[in-house]
Scaffold this motif. Structure first.
Motif, PDB file in Angstrom:
ATOM      1  N   GLU A  55       0.816  -1.212   0.000  1.00 60.85           N
ATOM      2  CA  GLU A  55       0.000   0.000   0.000  1.00 60.85           C
ATOM      3  C   GLU A  55       0.854   1.267   0.000  1.00 60.85           C
ATOM      4  O   GLU A  55       0.446   2.286  -0.550  1.00 60.85           O
ATOM      5  N   LEU A  56       2.027   1.209   0.613  1.00 63.09           N
ATOM      6  CA  LEU A  56       2.880   2.389   0.674  1.00 63.09           C
ATOM      7  C   LEU A  56       3.702   2.599  -0.586  1.00 63.09           C
ATOM      8  O   LEU A  56       3.839   3.716  -1.071  1.00 63.09           O
ATOM      9  N   VAL A  57       4.278   1.509  -1.115  1.00 62.28           N
ATOM     10  CA  VAL A  57       5.281   1.656  -2.172  1.00 62.28           C
ATOM     11  C   VAL A  57       4.886   0.936  -3.454  1.00 62.28           C
ATOM     12  O   VAL A  57       4.904   1.515  -4.532  1.00 62.28           O
ATOM     13  N   LEU A  58       4.543  -0.335  -3.346  1.00 62.28           N
ATOM     14  CA  LEU A  58       4.451  -1.181  -4.536  1.00 62.28           C
ATOM     15  C   LEU A  58       3.327  -0.801  -5.491  1.00 62.28           C
ATOM     16  O   LEU A  58       3.454  -0.993  -6.694  1.00 62.28           O
ATOM     17  N   LYS A  59       2.219  -0.267  -4.971  1.00 64.58           N
ATOM     18  CA  LYS A  59       1.130   0.057  -5.893  1.00 64.58           C
ATOM     19  C   LYS A  59       1.403   1.304  -6.723  1.00 64.58           C
ATOM     20  O   LYS A  59       0.685   1.585  -7.671  1.00 64.58           O
ATOM     21  N   PHE A  60       2.481   2.023  -6.390  1.00 64.94           N
ATOM     22  CA  PHE A  60       2.850   3.201  -7.159  1.00 64.94           C
ATOM     23  C   PHE A  60       4.071   2.960  -8.038  1.00 64.94           C
ATOM     24  O   PHE A  60       4.491   3.841  -8.765  1.00 64.94           O
ATOM     25  N   ARG A  61       4.648   1.792  -7.971  1.00 62.47           N
ATOM     26  CA  ARG A  61       5.819   1.459  -8.784  1.00 62.47           C
ATOM     27  C   ARG A  61       5.374   0.722 -10.041  1.00 62.47           C
ATOM     28  O   ARG A  61       4.528  -0.159  -9.987  1.00 62.47           O
ATOM     29  N   GLN A  62       5.947   1.088 -11.170  1.00 62.88           N
ATOM     30  CA  GLN A  62       5.700   0.440 -12.461  1.00 62.88           C
ATOM     31  C   GLN A  62       4.210   0.357 -12.783  1.00 62.88           C
ATOM     32  O   GLN A  62       3.713  -0.647 -13.265  1.00 62.88           O
ATOM     33  N   GLY A  63       3.497   1.406 -12.478  1.00 70.96           N
ATOM     34  CA  GLY A  63       2.072   1.445 -12.785  1.00 70.96           C
ATOM     35  C   GLY A  63       1.232   0.470 -11.971  1.00 70.96           C
ATOM     36  O   GLY A  63       0.131   0.135 -12.355  1.00 70.96           O
ATOM     37  N   GLY A  64       1.752   0.020 -10.842  1.00 71.70           N
ATOM     38  CA  GLY A  64       1.010  -0.902  -9.990  1.00 71.70           C
ATOM     39  C   GLY A  64       1.174  -2.363 -10.360  1.00 71.70           C
ATOM     40  O   GLY A  64       0.582  -3.237  -9.728  1.00 71.70           O
TER      41      GLY A  64
END
Length: 128
Positions: A55-64
């Motif tokens: 929720e903090l990092v991964l959903k905003f990396r590489q378009g989710g």
């Protein structure tokens, strides 16, 4: 970007964290906690850490896309925690809310992952 955490993600985090400190069952007239079943507790805790990282990092990396792959894996790890408990030996009732809250937390975790997956853009592979 609306916010860092989704509503179901926050609810899942709070419920799983509460489940980890509350008793999960009664055995021989005494409460049983997750610390007495370290593998099950560690898996639920590992799933919680995965949810927070997602929720903090991964959903905003590489378009989710990274959270779309790792989210279901973290969900399966968190769900393995309550599954590993020896339920036949324990009295899992209303006096031990930790078990039930862990199930509710895993369900909310699943809701969070599925909401993210449904918001993902369509894959071009399916259109070919």
């Amino acid at each position: 970007m609306k916010g860092r955490f989704s509503g179901s993600g926050i609810a899942a985090m709070v419920v799983i964290a509460a489940a980890l400190v509350l008793p999960i069952a009664i055995y021989d007239e005494d409460y049983v906690f997750w610390s007495q079943f370290p593998t099950a507790g560690a898996l639920l805790l590992l799933g919680l850490v995965g949810l927070i990282a997602g929720e903090l990092v991964l959903k905003f990396r590489q378009g989710g896309r990274l959270w779309a792959v790792l989210g279901p894996i973290a969900l399966a790890i968190a769900a393995a925690g309550p599954i590993l408990l020896p339920a036949s030996e324990l009295d899992i009732g209303w006096k031990a809310p930790g078990f039930w809250l862990s199930l509710i937390g895993v369900a909310l975790f699943g809701w969070t992952v599925m909401a993210h997956l449904s918001a993902m853009p369509r894959s071009r592979i399916r259109d070919i």
